[in-house]
Design an enzyme around this catalytic site. Structure first.
Site, PDB file in Angstrom:
ATOM      1  CG  ASP A  98      -4.617  -0.477  -0.450  1.00 46.59           C
ATOM      2  OD1 ASP A  98      -5.762  -1.365  -0.752  1.00 46.59           O
ATOM      3  OD2 ASP A  98      -4.334   0.336  -1.158  1.00 46.59           O
TER       4      ASP A  98
HETATM    5  C1  NOJ Z   1      -7.169  -0.770  -3.218  1.00 49.88           C
HETATM    6  C2  NOJ Z   1      -6.926   0.596  -3.156  1.00 49.88           C
HETATM    7  O1  NOJ Z   1      -5.692   1.171  -3.114  1.00 49.88           O
HETATM    8  C3  NOJ Z   1      -7.528   1.383  -1.882  1.00 49.88           C
HETATM    9  O2  NOJ Z   1      -7.721   2.720  -1.842  1.00 49.88           O
HETATM   10  C4  NOJ Z   1      -9.031   0.702  -1.621  1.00 49.88           C
HETATM   11  O3  NOJ Z   1      -9.769   1.320  -0.700  1.00 49.88           O
HETATM   12  C5  NOJ Z   1      -8.765  -0.727  -1.544  1.00 49.88           C
HETATM   13  N1  NOJ Z   1      -8.382  -1.293  -2.739  1.00 49.88           N
HETATM   14  C6  NOJ Z   1     -10.182  -1.447  -1.214  1.00 49.88           C
HETATM   15  O4  NOJ Z   1     -10.979  -1.368  -2.426  1.00 49.88           O
END
Ligand code: NOJ
Length: 724
Positions: A268
């Site tokens: 993430d």
């Molecule tokens: C952080 C988020 O937790 C995740 O769900 C998301 O896909 C990513 N950022 C990318 O934007």
């Protein structure tokens, strides 16, 4: 399309830093020439805006013309000619926005959810996106956590059904191919157990037993992978003392070795860099080492792989073999998407204009929204009769149109009607009055205009809820009532004595005690997307019938959370008798939720006849039928969701009081009866026993059938020891 041999040859032709580059994901500002401000973790890249970085994939870019331009510029410059992968969050629609995933879950309709995902993929792919950071299937038991809005609820099995349906929808399955330019590669997230954040505080620690992890939290991710999901995203949280993003047991032992997943794992956002503040790495270099050893193929938005991966290999601290394996997986995904043949996947502005925001997509969004809304209470006020009466819409959502919900990609609030506008389309503008009275948040309450429109009306709709930013990422709330002065507004309106329906726009189960009693009707509309207000109007005037059922119960109070229907019995369950004092419960509230999992009303009523089993004993190789007659005893046609739960009465470890194992929709005309039959088989009775083996245990079970998780008839049966 390259052969496997050609992919290996391509890999062999890359320098170490080119390989490391494939494992780096950044925003487009690092493709050179686009400028842009470098903030947050990106500052650690020690790069200036516009500096070209060797990267393999791009986060968050959209638009066919724009992505074509970025890809073409990259390929012009690239020595090896490997196209970039463009990834984005198309969580519930691209430009045509569907209801938020929690709402979609309440449709209890995996086919509809699959269709919605297919529509979202068609739009996003036409807009140049190739990989979608969805489905999110984190199990949730705590409505304080704002990201409950992004998942489909509290049931492991149901979340798995929806995760599979979304995966199939994005990827063109079942049986589809990522070479189809209307598809997106799916990325299931957040692996694992992100939804178990303690206190409902986003990014917080989780602490789960191996059994709970395997029994409740892991199955939905697994279902998405079984449906062919191409990628997995790690979660921010700690799992058994180690952040998921540096957790080899999770990412290598469980995901790759046990489950056989051979697709791409991505961190993430900055989760590799966060291994430092978590306290398992002293430096970004060490964080990069931990993550790559644990099995993270792509570093999303941290400086760790970009700055340190190659040097770790040169220093002998990371075997180059691991880098090669990761890059090969990334190349295979690019190949599966057809990027080596057409790096744009037929995305072009002309196709984009044709596909995106197509009227057919808006019709689907309206249907999905109507099917996601849950009627929680109705004392006969709904649907409004066609008597020409005046409706006053009161509350912040009488003026606000922020009903798309968080993560709404390219959706625009201006595309959505407000609730008064949608009602005016149905009833005529002369029959709809509106006054806000207060904002979603803040201390101001102005009742003068409210009293004026309410006194001029025959019936009232209180349109209240949360701001979309109050749920979603970082959207945790410690108190889960209606924010600002909305509860005071509701009380003031109830006191005016007009029949009043409350329509809620929100992203989580709320504490509704202060409004549930005073309202004659309560419609949970969630954040319903582009066509949500029109769908709500369809339901209010009776052109569509409510049929959503809660996939996450509504607690009476935040003091009850975490709360979930499939809890354990405890050694001291309350029975309602005089001896309840030293039993498990609260002195000031019941233990059950205000509105339970599976609950939702329609505009008619159903009665259930006696539950029957076709035999008392289930042979492990056989099948047992459980049946119940269901009758529409109301005066309107309607749809009933007949739900099957099972309870294992005694096992080598304690088992939940009930677990959802099946459901069937029945559509019945007034007076019509139908017999609903479920087949129970031995695999439905398996669980992780005392030795963590996944198997059933012979003995006594209850089959429970009814209209929600608390209103059930039960019959006992036995799973026999031997196969006959
Ligand atoms: C952080 C988020 O937790 C995740 O769900 C998301 O896909 C990513 N950022 C990318 O934007």
């Amino acid at each position: 399309m390259k052969t496997e041999r050609e992919l290996h040859a391509l890999l062999a032709s890359l320098t170490l830093s080119e390989k490391a580059g494939q494992m780096v994901q950044q925003g487009e500002e690092h493709l050179g020439g686009t400028g842009g401000e470098i903030t947050g973790p990106l500052r650690h890249l020690r790069l200036e805006p516009g500096t070209t970085l060797e990267i393999g994939s791009v986060l968050g870019s959209t638009g066919a013309a724009h992505i074509r331009e970025l890809q073409a510029r990259h390929l012009d410059r690239s020595r090896h000619g490997i196209p970039l992968l463009f990834m984005a969050d198309v969580i519930h629609g691209y430009r045509t926005i569907l209801p938020v995933p929690l709402a979609q879950g309440c449709s209890f309709d995996p086919d509809l959810v699959r269709e919605g995902a297919r529509m979202a993929a068609a739009e996003a792919a036409a807009g140049g996106v190739q990989v979608n950071f969805s489905p999110m299937c984190d199990l949730v038991r705590d409505p304080r956590w704002g990201r409950v809005m992004e998942t489909t609820g509290e049931d492991p099995w149901l979340n798995g059904l929806f995760a599979a349906a979304m995966t199939e929808g994005y990827q063109g399955g079942p049986g589809g191919s990522l070479r189809d330019p209307e598809t997106l590669a799916a990325c299931v997230k957040h692996f694992a157990a992100y939804g178990a954040a303690e206190g409902g505080r986003d990014y917080n620690t989780t602490d789960l037993s191996e059994r709970t992890l395997r029994e409740s939290y892991l199955p939905a991710y697994r279902r998405a992978l079984d449906a062919g999901c191409a990628m997995v995203m790690t979660s921010f949280n700690v799992v058994d003392g180690l952040p998921a993003t540096g957790n080899a047991r999770l990412l290598r032992t469980i995901l790759r070795e046990e489950w056989g997943f051979d697709g791409v794992v991505i961190s993430d956002w900055n989760a590799i860099g966060e291994l430092v503040p978590h306290g398992v790495a002293e430096t970004f270099r060490e964080a990069a080492r931990l993550a790559v050893l644990a099995g993270v193929d792509i570093d999303m938005m941290s400086p760790c792989y970009a700055n340190h991966l190659a040097e770790l290999v040169i220093a002998g601290e990371v075997p180059e073999r691991l880098v090669d394996e990761a890059v090969l997986r990334i190349l295979r995904l690019k190949n599966a998407l057809g990027l080596f043949d057409d790096p744009f996947r037929q995305a072009d502005p002309e196709r984009e204009a044709r596909v995106v925001f197509h009227p057919g997509h808006r019709a689907l969004a309206r249907k999905a929204a109507a099917r996601s809304m849950v009627l929680l209470k109705n004392d006969g006020l709904l649907p409004f009769p066609p008597d020409g009466g005046i409706v006053a819409v009161v509350g912040p959502y009488a003026v606000e149109r922020h009903i798309l919900g968080g993560w709404s990609c390219l959706g625009e609030d201006a595309d959505a009607a407000s609730l008064p506008e949608a009602l005016a389309e149905r009833l005529g503008a002369h029959r709809v009055l509106a006054a806000a009275g207060c904002g979603i948040e803040g201390d101001d309450l102005d009742l003068a205009a409210v009293e004026r429109v309410v006194s001029a009306a025959d019936r009232v709709v209180l349109a209240v809820g949360e701001h979309p930013g109050m749920s979603g990422e970082a959207g945790s709330r410690a108190a889960i009532g209606l924010p600002g002065r909305q509860e005071a507004l509701c009380r003031a309106v109830f006191a005016l004595g007009k029949p009043c329906a409350v329509v809620l726009f929100n992203g989580r189960p709320l504490d509704l005690r202060s409004v549930a009693d005073g309202a004659a009707a309560l419609l949970e509309a969630w954040f319903p997307g582009t066509e949500g207000a029109r769908a709500a109007a369809d339901l209010l005037v009776g052109d569509a019938s409510p049929r959503g059922r809660l996939t996450m119960g509504f607690p009476r109070s935040v003091g009850q959370v975490p709360i979930h229907y499939n809890h354990f019995n405890t050694g001291r369950p309350r029975t309602g008798g005089a001896d309840d004092y030293f039993c498990s419960g609260y002195q000031d509230l019941p233990s059950d939720p205000l509105f339970p999992f599976g609950f939702g009303l329609s505009y008619t009523q159903f009665s259930y006849g006696d539950l029957r089993l076709d035999r008392p004993v289930l042979d492990p190789a056989g099948c047992l039928a459980v049946s119940v007659p269901v009758t529409n005893i109301g005066s309107r046609p309607g749809s009933e969701l007949v739900q099957l739960y099972i309870r294992d009465l005694c096992g080598s470890v304690v088992r939940p009081v009930r677990e959802l194992k099946g459901f069937q929709w029945v559509d019945l005309a007034p007076g019509e009866t139908t017999e609903v039959t479920f087949a129970i088989t031995e695999p439905m009775l398996r669980f992780h026993g005392a030795d963590l083996r996944y198997a059933s245990e012979p003995g006594r079970f209850l089959a429970l059938v009814g209209s929600d998780s608390l209103h059930l008839q039960e019959k006992e049966f036995v799973l026999s020891q031997d196969r006959r």
